[in-house]
Design a protein around this motif. Structure first.
Motif, PDB file in Angstrom:
ATOM      1  N   UNK A  49      50.863  39.998 102.700  1.00 48.04           N
ATOM      2  CA  UNK A  49      50.931  39.918 101.303  1.00 48.04           C
ATOM      3  C   UNK A  49      49.559  39.358 100.873  1.00 48.04           C
ATOM      4  N   UNK A  50      49.407  40.036  99.631  1.00 51.62           N
ATOM      5  CA  UNK A  50      48.079  39.577  99.000  1.00 51.62           C
ATOM      6  C   UNK A  50      47.592  38.203  98.676  1.00 51.62           C
ATOM      7  N   UNK A  51      46.677  37.868  98.298  1.00 53.55           N
ATOM      8  CA  UNK A  51      46.386  36.496  98.076  1.00 53.55           C
ATOM      9  C   UNK A  51      46.582  36.297  96.326  1.00 53.55           C
ATOM     10  N   UNK A  52      45.887  35.343  95.733  1.00 52.21           N
ATOM     11  CA  UNK A  52      46.182  34.921  94.439  1.00 52.21           C
ATOM     12  C   UNK A  52      45.587  35.950  93.562  1.00 52.21           C
ATOM     13  N   UNK A  53      44.607  36.751  93.921  1.00 52.76           N
ATOM     14  CA  UNK A  53      44.008  37.822  93.143  1.00 52.76           C
ATOM     15  C   UNK A  53      44.677  38.790  93.169  1.00 52.76           C
ATOM     16  N   UNK A  54      45.645  39.154  94.231  1.00 53.95           N
ATOM     17  CA  UNK A  54      46.581  40.390  94.213  1.00 53.95           C
ATOM     18  C   UNK A  54      45.988  41.388  95.280  1.00 53.95           C
ATOM     19  N   UNK A  55      44.636  41.161  95.760  1.00 51.56           N
ATOM     20  CA  UNK A  55      44.169  42.108  96.486  1.00 51.56           C
ATOM     21  C   UNK A  55      44.765  42.268  97.951  1.00 51.56           C
ATOM     22  N   UNK A  56      45.132  43.522  98.375  1.00 45.29           N
ATOM     23  CA  UNK A  56      45.784  43.612  99.672  1.00 45.29           C
ATOM     24  C   UNK A  56      44.852  44.123 100.651  1.00 45.29           C
ATOM     25  N   UNK A  57      45.238  43.973 101.793  1.00 41.65           N
ATOM     26  CA  UNK A  57      44.183  44.314 102.758  1.00 41.65           C
ATOM     27  C   UNK A  57      44.054  45.955 102.733  1.00 41.65           C
ATOM     28  N   UNK A  58      45.059  46.654 102.443  1.00 43.81           N
ATOM     29  CA  UNK A  58      44.916  48.090 102.178  1.00 43.81           C
ATOM     30  C   UNK A  58      43.942  48.410 101.255  1.00 43.81           C
ATOM     31  N   UNK A  59      43.976  47.926 100.072  1.00 36.95           N
ATOM     32  CA  UNK A  59      42.981  48.004  99.018  1.00 36.95           C
ATOM     33  C   UNK A  59      41.523  47.850  99.550  1.00 36.95           C
ATOM     34  N   UNK A  60      41.318  46.430 100.499  1.00 35.90           N
ATOM     35  CA  UNK A  60      40.213  46.475 101.025  1.00 35.90           C
ATOM     36  C   UNK A  60      39.805  47.519 102.188  1.00 35.90           C
ATOM     37  N   UNK A  61      40.696  47.960 102.860  1.00 37.20           N
ATOM     38  CA  UNK A  61      40.402  49.109 103.737  1.00 37.20           C
ATOM     39  C   UNK A  61      39.928  50.391 103.241  1.00 37.20           C
ATOM     40  N   UNK A  62      40.434  50.443 101.943  1.00 34.92           N
ATOM     41  CA  UNK A  62      40.315  51.844 101.080  1.00 34.92           C
ATOM     42  C   UNK A  62      38.873  51.720 100.188  1.00 34.92           C
ATOM     43  N   UNK A  63      38.204  50.526 100.307  1.00 30.34           N
ATOM     44  CA  UNK A  63      37.020  50.818  99.121  1.00 30.34           C
ATOM     45  C   UNK A  63      36.111  51.797  99.699  1.00 30.34           C
ATOM     46  N   UNK A  64      35.409  52.343  98.568  1.00 29.29           N
ATOM     47  CA  UNK A  64      34.418  53.385  98.392  1.00 29.29           C
ATOM     48  C   UNK A  64      33.259  52.763  99.035  1.00 29.29           C
ATOM     49  N   UNK A  65      32.221  53.521  99.131  1.00 27.72           N
ATOM     50  CA  UNK A  65      30.663  53.147  99.581  1.00 27.72           C
ATOM     51  C   UNK A  65      30.152  52.195  98.615  1.00 27.72           C
ATOM     52  N   UNK A  66      30.277  52.254  97.295  1.00 25.76           N
ATOM     53  CA  UNK A  66      29.708  51.273  96.498  1.00 25.76           C
ATOM     54  C   UNK A  66      30.393  49.879  96.451  1.00 25.76           C
ATOM     55  N   UNK A  67      31.609  50.170  96.358  1.00 29.12           N
ATOM     56  CA  UNK A  67      32.422  48.786  96.419  1.00 29.12           C
ATOM     57  C   UNK A  67      32.229  48.086  97.664  1.00 29.12           C
ATOM     58  N   UNK A  68      32.085  48.649  98.805  1.00 27.27           N
ATOM     59  CA  UNK A  68      31.762  47.943 100.162  1.00 27.27           C
ATOM     60  C   UNK A  68      30.270  47.374 100.117  1.00 27.27           C
ATOM     61  N   UNK A  69      29.418  47.946  99.350  1.00 28.98           N
ATOM     62  CA  UNK A  69      28.063  47.582  99.334  1.00 28.98           C
ATOM     63  C   UNK A  69      28.135  46.396  98.409  1.00 28.98           C
ATOM     64  N   UNK A  70      28.897  46.052  97.386  1.00 26.23           N
ATOM     65  CA  UNK A  70      29.026  45.385  96.431  1.00 26.23           C
ATOM     66  C   UNK A  70      29.560  44.059  97.136  1.00 26.23           C
ATOM     67  N   UNK A  71      30.815  44.421  97.833  1.00 28.50           N
ATOM     68  CA  UNK A  71      31.197  43.334  98.822  1.00 28.50           C
ATOM     69  C   UNK A  71      30.453  42.823  99.767  1.00 28.50           C
TER      70      UNK A  71
END
Length: 117
Positions: A49-71
C-alpha cells in the motif's frame, strides 16, 4: 601495582574504542551514492500500500534518471542537515480486527494498530 596496570589497560582500551567510533561516525556522515539508491530501490517490496502521498514502491522503482537524481539530492540533504520533512513522519493508522474476534462487543478491544508509512 596491579591496580595501576588495570587502570592503564582500561585507558588504552578506551582510547582504542574512541578511535574506532570516530571512524564509524565519519562513515555514517557520508552521503548516499547513486549505487546505494539503486540497490535500495531494487530491494523495495512491491505490491504494498502507498503512504499518505499515494506514492507506491512500483512508482519509485520506475523512476527515470532525472527523478532518481532529484530523489537522491533530497535524501542527501535530509541526511546532511538532519531535517526530515514533516510529511515523512506522518502515518495512516488502520484498525484491523484480529482473527477469531468477530463479536461486536469484542471489536474495540481486539483491534491491532497498523501504521502505514
Amino acid at each position: 601495582s596491579i591496580t595501576k596496570e588495570k587502570s592503564d589497560d582500561t585507558k588504552r582500551k578506551a582510547r582504542a574504542l574512541q578511535g574506532k567510533s570516530r571512524k564509524v561516525d565519519s562513515h555514517l556522515m557520508d552521503t548516499f551514492t547513486r549505487n546505494e539508491l539503486e540497490e535500495a530501490l531494487r530491494n523495495l517490496k512491491l505490491r504494498k500500500s502507498p503512504g499518505k502521498d499515494g506514492i507506491t514502491n512500483e512508482m519509485l522503482t520506475n523512476l527515470g534518471t532525472r527523478a532518481k537524481a532529484a530523489l537522491l539530492a533530497v535524501l542527501n540533504m535530509s541526511w546532511r542537515t538532519g531535517i526530515v520533512p514533516r510529511e515523512w513522519k506522518e502515518t495512516i493508522m488502520v484498525p484491523i480486527l484480529r482473527p477469531g474476534k468477530n463479536k461486536l462487543i469484542m471489536w474495540m478491544s481486539s483491534l491491532m494498530q497498523v501504521s502505514v508509512m
